[in-house]
Design an enzyme around this catalytic site. Structure first.
Site, PDB file in Angstrom:
ATOM      1  N   ASP A   1      -4.447  -2.564 -19.356  1.00 59.96           N
ATOM      2  CA  ASP A   1      -3.598  -1.371 -19.504  1.00 59.96           C
ATOM      3  C   ASP A   1      -3.844  -0.659 -20.830  1.00 59.96           C
ATOM      4  OD1 ASP A   1      -2.410  -2.045 -17.041  1.00 59.96           O
ATOM      5  OD2 ASP A   1      -0.910  -3.288 -18.032  1.00 59.96           O
TER       6      ASP A   1
ATOM      7  N   ASN B   1       1.381   3.197  -2.580  1.00 63.36           N
ATOM      8  CA  ASN B   1       0.626   4.197  -3.335  1.00 63.36           C
ATOM      9  C   ASN B   1      -0.584   4.674  -2.533  1.00 63.36           C
ATOM     10  OD1 ASN B   1       1.763   4.836  -6.004  1.00 63.36           O
ATOM     11  ND2 ASN B   1       1.633   2.639  -6.356  1.00 63.36           N
TER      12      ASN B   1
ATOM     13  N   GLY C   1       0.782  -1.228   0.000  1.00 67.85           N
ATOM     14  CA  GLY C   1       0.000   0.000   0.000  1.00 67.85           C
ATOM     15  C   GLY C   1       0.812   1.276   0.000  1.00 67.85           C
TER      16      GLY C   1
ATOM     17  N   HIS D   1       0.277   2.110 -13.326  1.00 75.92           N
ATOM     18  CA  HIS D   1       1.089   1.026 -13.875  1.00 75.92           C
ATOM     19  C   HIS D   1       2.548   1.478 -13.933  1.00 75.92           C
ATOM     20  CE1 HIS D   1       1.990  -2.594 -16.140  1.00 75.92           C
ATOM     21  NE2 HIS D   1       2.720  -1.851 -16.956  1.00 75.92           N
TER      22      HIS D   1
END
Length: 219
Positions: free
Chosen positions: A162, A25, A23, A121
């Site tokens: 993506d 981010n 975690g 990403h």
């Protein structure tokens, strides 16, 4: 066009952060809301597919509602998908943030939250993305290919892998002697933790417009 301008509606953008691991981010988002880098935004909830994810501990420490919804706890993937959708909907989110969530998102969820779900990403899409490219695998592939510049991308989620409209990208130079681990750490510090909060802030302030498979950032 996204109708998510929290600054005009008078209410905060409610986000749900979905994460499978540590975690980092998520922490960048928590810090961004706290220090004002992310405005007009509140973290409504955190969901993980991994009950041991440190991301859930981060949420607890910051008094953010959180829960684990794991495919291991259900008889079939269809049932899990239903429960995941229910869990997300319970927070009434305006935006879903995939911050290292390593589970395939149900198509029904992608349709329900079209242009209201974003992902971070760890590469400059379209390089080193798509099926099989996640975590350290991205950085291993970049070093094996010998590229000189890597980076990170924030994009909207569609039914491809993506392939949704790109919101922000930031480049990071590869340095001599880099390993996948050192490169991963630098991409996080120099790119991911910067552009993910920035993208959320842009969306919260009505500055992102989706046109086809591209975005425009409004001034």
């Amino acid at each position: 066009m996204l109708n998510t301008d929290a600054s005009e509606s008078g209410k905060n953008l409610r986000i749900v952060v979905m994460v499978s691991g540590g975690g980092t981010n998520l922490q960048a988002i928590i810090d961004g809301v706290r220090n004002g880098r992310i405005t007009n935004t509140e973290i409504a909830g955190v969901i993980s597919n991994n009950k041991n994810a440190y991301a859930l501990t981060r949420a607890e420490k910051n008094h953010i509602p959180n829960q684990c919804v794991s495919p291991k706890d259900y008889e079939s993937r269809d049932i899990f998908n239903e429960k995941l959708l229910e869990a997300v909907a319970s927070y009434e989110p305006d935006l879903i943030v995939l911050a290292g969530f390593l589970v395939v998102i149900p198509p029904a969820m992608i349709r329900k939250y079209e242009n209201r779900m974003i992902n971070i990403h760890p590469s400059l899409i379209p390089s080193f993305c798509g099926r099989g490219y996640y975590g350290l695998k991205v950085h291993e592939a970049a070093l094996e290919r010998g590229v000189k510049v890597v980076g990170a991308t924030v994009h909207f989620v569609d039914e491809g892998t993506d392939t949704g409209p790109i919101i922000l990208q930031k480049a990071v130079e590869v340095e001599p002697g880099d390993t996948p681990e050192t490169l991963q750490k630098r991409v996080m510090e120099q790119a991911e933790w910067k552009i993910l909060p920035q993208a959320i802030d842009l969306i919260a302030n009505g500055r992102v417009r989706v046109e086809g498979n591209q975005t425009k950032i409004l001034s």
